[in-house]
Design a protein around this motif. Structure first.
Motif, PDB file in Angstrom:
ATOM      1  N   GLU A 197       0.802  -1.210   0.000  1.00  0.00           N
ATOM      2  CA  GLU A 197       0.000   0.000   0.000  1.00  0.00           C
ATOM      3  C   GLU A 197       0.842   1.270   0.000  1.00  0.00           C
ATOM      4  O   GLU A 197       0.380   2.318  -0.403  1.00  0.00           O
ATOM      5  N   SER A 198       2.080   1.197   0.436  1.00  0.00           N
ATOM      6  CA  SER A 198       2.915   2.407   0.528  1.00  0.00           C
ATOM      7  C   SER A 198       4.248   2.197  -0.184  1.00  0.00           C
ATOM      8  O   SER A 198       4.726   1.080  -0.308  1.00  0.00           O
ATOM      9  N   PHE A 199       4.819   3.303  -0.634  1.00  0.00           N
ATOM     10  CA  PHE A 199       6.072   3.236  -1.386  1.00  0.00           C
ATOM     11  C   PHE A 199       6.975   4.418  -1.047  1.00  0.00           C
ATOM     12  O   PHE A 199       6.517   5.441  -0.538  1.00  0.00           O
ATOM     13  N   VAL A 200       8.242   4.233  -1.363  1.00  0.00           N
ATOM     14  CA  VAL A 200       9.241   5.287  -1.226  1.00  0.00           C
ATOM     15  C   VAL A 200      10.018   5.347  -2.538  1.00  0.00           C
ATOM     16  O   VAL A 200      10.270   4.320  -3.162  1.00  0.00           O
ATOM     17  N   VAL A 201      10.364   6.555  -2.970  1.00  0.00           N
ATOM     18  CA  VAL A 201      11.158   6.724  -4.185  1.00  0.00           C
ATOM     19  C   VAL A 201      12.612   6.914  -3.771  1.00  0.00           C
ATOM     20  O   VAL A 201      12.938   7.826  -3.011  1.00  0.00           O
ATOM     21  N   MET A 202      13.466   6.038  -4.247  1.00  0.00           N
ATOM     22  CA  MET A 202      14.884   6.086  -3.911  1.00  0.00           C
ATOM     23  C   MET A 202      15.661   6.896  -4.959  1.00  0.00           C
ATOM     24  O   MET A 202      15.218   7.017  -6.097  1.00  0.00           O
TER      25      MET A 202
END
Length: 179
Positions: free
Chosen positions: A36-41
């Protein structure tokens, strides 16, 4: 004459679409339900340093903005905490100069004005920039690849518009979040 223009236009449009297509790779049996959640690296830039027009930090900000907009529209939640995020978005981007050339044959559909031009070949070339973009989604905990999109984009518009269009095309087939 008008009947000839339409097939040429359709051919050029088809070639343009092929040159700007993205290949999607999804490992079998991936269930996006728990993600459900993400982070952009911070991604990798493949453009040589002396040819770069933006810094790594500027590209990160632009990529982050475009990726967040696309994934939030699909129902996922962006968070900046890489430990709490369920999946990680990584990217590789770059541009390179390409030269296309061809030969249209003797006379090149141009009438010869002298006898010396009869056997002359007509050739052409053009220089242009092409961009590459690969976006990969990985499980934050296991590192397992969940989804990948890679392709090329012709660099014709301003950088922000090209980047936004490329990210849109790359993520177009990423699944919407089931609620």
């Amino acid at each position: 004459m008008k009947k000839c223009i339409l097939p040429v236009f359709l051919l050029l449009t088809a070639l343009s679409a092929v040159a700007q297509s993205f290949k999607i790779v999804t490992p079998p049996n991936v269930d996006f339900g728990p993600y459900e959640s993400f982070v952009v690296m911070k991604g990798e830039i493949m453009t040589p340093k002396d040819e770069r027009r933006v810094s790594e930090d500027t590209l990160l900000a632009q990529m982050k903005r475009a990726i967040v907009a696309e994934l939030e529209a699909k129902g996922y939640k962006h968070i900046d905490d890489s430990v709490a995020a369920r999946f990680r978005v990584d990217y590789v981007a770059g541009t390179f100069q390409i030269t296309q050339s061809g030969n249209v044959g003797p006379l090149g559909e141009t009438p010869a004005s002298t006898g010396a031009e009869v056997d002359q070949s007509r050739s052409w070339s053009r220089d242009m920039k092409e961009g590459i973009l690969e976006i990969t989604m990985n499980d934050s905990r296991s590192g397992k690849e969940l989804w990948k999109s890679s392709g090329t984009v012709m660099m014709q518009m301003s950088d922000n518009k090209t980047l936004d269009a490329a990210v849109y095309k790359a993520l177009k087939k990423f699944p919407k979040r089931k609620r």
